[in-house]
Design an enzyme around this catalytic site. Structure first.
Site, PDB file in Angstrom:
ATOM      1  N   PHE A 116       3.392  52.504  60.582  1.00  0.00           N
ATOM      2  CA  PHE A 116       3.504  51.141  60.059  1.00  0.00           C
ATOM      3  C   PHE A 116       2.507  50.265  60.813  1.00  0.00           C
ATOM      4  CE2 PHE A 116       5.538  46.994  59.484  1.00  0.00           C
ATOM      5  CZ  PHE A 116       5.829  47.047  58.136  1.00  0.00           C
ATOM      6  N   ASP A 175      10.059  54.589  67.389  1.00  0.00           N
ATOM      7  CA  ASP A 175      10.358  53.471  66.499  1.00  0.00           C
ATOM      8  C   ASP A 175      11.380  53.978  65.476  1.00  0.00           C
ATOM      9  OD1 ASP A 175      10.449  51.515  64.522  1.00  0.00           O
ATOM     10  OD2 ASP A 175       8.349  50.941  64.831  1.00  0.00           O
ATOM     11  N   TYR A 181      17.172  44.540  60.065  1.00  0.00           N
ATOM     12  CA  TYR A 181      17.341  44.078  58.673  1.00  0.00           C
ATOM     13  C   TYR A 181      17.154  45.178  57.623  1.00  0.00           C
ATOM     14  CZ  TYR A 181      12.220  43.644  59.148  1.00  0.00           C
ATOM     15  OH  TYR A 181      10.900  43.896  59.398  1.00  0.00           O
ATOM     16  N   LYS A 182      16.866  46.404  58.047  1.00  0.00           N
ATOM     17  CA  LYS A 182      16.713  47.490  57.072  1.00  0.00           C
ATOM     18  C   LYS A 182      18.080  48.144  56.875  1.00  0.00           C
ATOM     19  CE  LYS A 182      11.794  47.799  57.918  1.00  0.00           C
ATOM     20  NZ  LYS A 182      10.748  48.325  58.800  1.00  0.00           N
ATOM     21  N   ARG A 231       8.494  53.848  46.147  1.00  0.00           N
ATOM     22  CA  ARG A 231       9.373  54.231  47.246  1.00  0.00           C
ATOM     23  C   ARG A 231      10.809  53.827  46.908  1.00  0.00           C
ATOM     24  NH1 ARG A 231       8.992  51.624  53.275  1.00  0.00           N
ATOM     25  NH2 ARG A 231       9.622  49.786  52.111  1.00  0.00           N
TER      26      ARG A 231
HETATM   27  C1  LIG Z   1       9.722  47.552  59.172  1.00  0.00           C
HETATM   28  C2  LIG Z   1       8.983  48.082  60.363  1.00  0.00           C
HETATM   29  C3  LIG Z   1       8.623  47.228  61.411  1.00  0.00           C
HETATM   30  C4  LIG Z   1       8.904  45.767  61.279  1.00  0.00           C
HETATM   31  O1  LIG Z   1       8.477  45.008  62.363  1.00  0.00           O
HETATM   32  P1  LIG Z   1       8.872  43.467  62.394  1.00  0.00           P
HETATM   33  O2  LIG Z   1       8.393  43.014  63.707  1.00  0.00           O
HETATM   34  O3  LIG Z   1      10.354  43.370  62.215  1.00  0.00           O
HETATM   35  O4  LIG Z   1       8.201  42.783  61.256  1.00  0.00           O
HETATM   36  C5  LIG Z   1       8.010  47.785  62.524  1.00  0.00           C
HETATM   37  N1  LIG Z   1       7.746  49.113  62.577  1.00  0.00           N
HETATM   38  C6  LIG Z   1       8.072  49.949  61.573  1.00  0.00           C
HETATM   39  C7  LIG Z   1       7.776  51.402  61.685  1.00  0.00           C
HETATM   40  C8  LIG Z   1       8.681  49.454  60.431  1.00  0.00           C
HETATM   41  O5  LIG Z   1       8.990  50.268  59.428  1.00  0.00           O
END
Ligand SMILES: *Cc1c(COP(=O)(O)O)cnc(C)c1O
Length: 418
Positions: free
Chosen positions: A132, A203, A228-229, A377
């Site tokens: 990401f 992560d 939030y996921k 997805r």
């Molecule tokens: C969704 C996601 C994030 C989100 O980071 P934010 O700081 O909350 O915007 C980070 N890393 C991964 C791998 C994600 O899927």
């Protein structure tokens, strides 16, 4: 066909599977609009019903009446630690190793800073090319701030293991790839990193809340994750950071705000990090956001984690089988592993018309999302998605493809958020 379903796949069977599902009762604990099949809980989790009532109490009683006293009387002050320990139960971390705080991006900065400081002789960070982007951007920003000399070694998913060699300070790896849904073997990769003297930063953005994780058992050094996921804490919910007990005194992270101070209310001039995980805090937490996150955690923690894992595998397996059975002719290419042990709780297909297809699906009540360049997805949150939902979603997809309902100008114009 994926390995885990050779059951017949008609709608009645799906209805019976829902009725027999030990997690079936959770469906009604979420607010989901009528006529919507929500397959995007991996991007923004659905709202637990109990949040409304709890927020009313927070607003009217705690903030509204008790005002600043609530930091003590309603224990707002300890929310990051208390909620951190609850997240720990989801991700296999004993108490005192997680705080809920800030965003995933900011927590990555703290954890990476700590890991690099603990391996001063090594200058390599390993990560995945397809990670990401924020993870990579944060690493790049930190490297620039440290004045160069560092290398960000980016490799493909399958090359991560071999890329962790004895010059690596830290491997920053997302357990479940946000695009393909591929899942790393946490225990094996962590053990390998330790064999060559590297640290492991996981992560868990697409893991926590979707299936059980075993951070302590795997020997992980650091981890971060998202509120939030699959944890359903609400849009922009606080994230979390895990630092294994054995490393907590090794380093104090550079975002040295007062909430990470040993005695914040002494108001001293010099920063002195708190003992333990509290030093990974920075500033004042949003109690509104923390409260909603905690309601959702309490709900998830009432579910059986093994049932969550089994259902995640069954739902994703069923979806793969149905799409391949019903939509074979329409050119979808599965990019998610067929082996359920090697995927998270999502399924992705590549398709050249992916963007328009997803827009058409959303217009017909099936909400998934699109990730550039060509990936549709679908996330399967085991607490509120049922087998019948999976069946119905594939029928709608079939209809959209068979009638070319996606082939319209309105579905091809790109929005800012996909
Ligand atoms: C969704 C996601 C994030 C989100 O980071 P934010 O700081 O909350 O915007 C980070 N890393 C991964 C791998 C994600 O899927």
């Amino acid at each position: 066909m994926s390995e885990n379903t050779n059951l017949s796949m008609d709608r009645e069977t799906c209805v019976s599977r829902d009725a027999a599902d030990p997690l079936n009762g959770f469906l009604h604990k979420f607010d989901l609009p009528e006529g919507v099949i929500y397959l995007d809980g991996n991007s923004l989790g659905a709202k637990p019903r109990a949040i409304n009532h709890r927020m009313q109490t927070l607003l009217n009683e705690e903030w509204g009446k008790d005002l600043i006293k609530s930091w003590n009387t309603h224990d707002w002050y300890n929310a990051p630690r208390r909620i951190g320990d609850k997240i720990g139960q989801l991700v296999g971390a004993a108490s005192g190793q997680i705080v809920a705080a800030d965003s995933t991006s900011i927590n990555l900065f703290k954890a990476l800073s700590a890991a690099l400081a603990m391996r001063p002789d090594r200058k390599v960070i390993v990560s995945e090319k397809g990670n990401f982007p924020t993870d990579l951007y944060v690493a790049q920003g930190l490297m620039a701030q440290l004045g160069g000399g560092y290398e960000l070694r980016l490799v493909d998913h399958d090359a991560v293991y071999d890329a962790i060699t004895d010059d690596v300070a830290v491997a920053m790896i997302t357990q479940v790839d946000y695009r393909s849904g591929s899942k790393h073997d946490m225990a094996a990769l962590t053990a390998h990193a330790h064999d060559v003297g590297a640290l492991m930063l996981w992560d868990l953005a697409h893991s926590a809340g979707a299936f059980p994780v075993e951070l302590d058992a795997a020997g992980a050094d650091f981890a971060v994750g998202c509120g939030y996921k699959y944890i359903n804490g609400g849009p922009g919910a606080p994230a979390f950071i895990y630092v294994a007990s054995r490393h907590q005194q090794a380093f104090s992270q550079p975002l040295s705000g007062w909430m990470g101070h040993a005695v914040p209310f002494a108001f001293g001039t010099d920063y002195q990090p708190a003992e333990g995980i509290s030093r990974y805090l920075c500033g004042t937490p949003s109690i509104l956001a923390m409260t909603s996150l905690e309601v959702s955690l309490d709900l998830i923690l009432s579910a059986d984690m093994e049932a969550l894992l089994a259902k995640s595998r069954a739902l994703t397996g069923l979806f793969i089988d149905l799409v391949e059975a019903r939509c074979q002719a329409f050119g979808f290419e599965l990019i998610t592993p067929r082996d359920p042990a090697k995927r998270g709780s999502q399924v992705s297909f590549a398709h050249p018309e992916g963007y328009a297809i997803m827009q058409a699906l959303i217009a017909h009540g099936v909400i998934g999302d699109f990730r550039a360049p060509d990936v549709v997805r679908f996330g399967f949150a085991p607490l509120y998605i049922g087998f019948t939902d999976v069946y119905d979603a594939v029928e709608i997809l079939h209809d959209i493809m068979a009638k070319r309902l996606w082939d319209k100008e309105e579905f091809k114009t790109r929005n800012a958020v996909t």
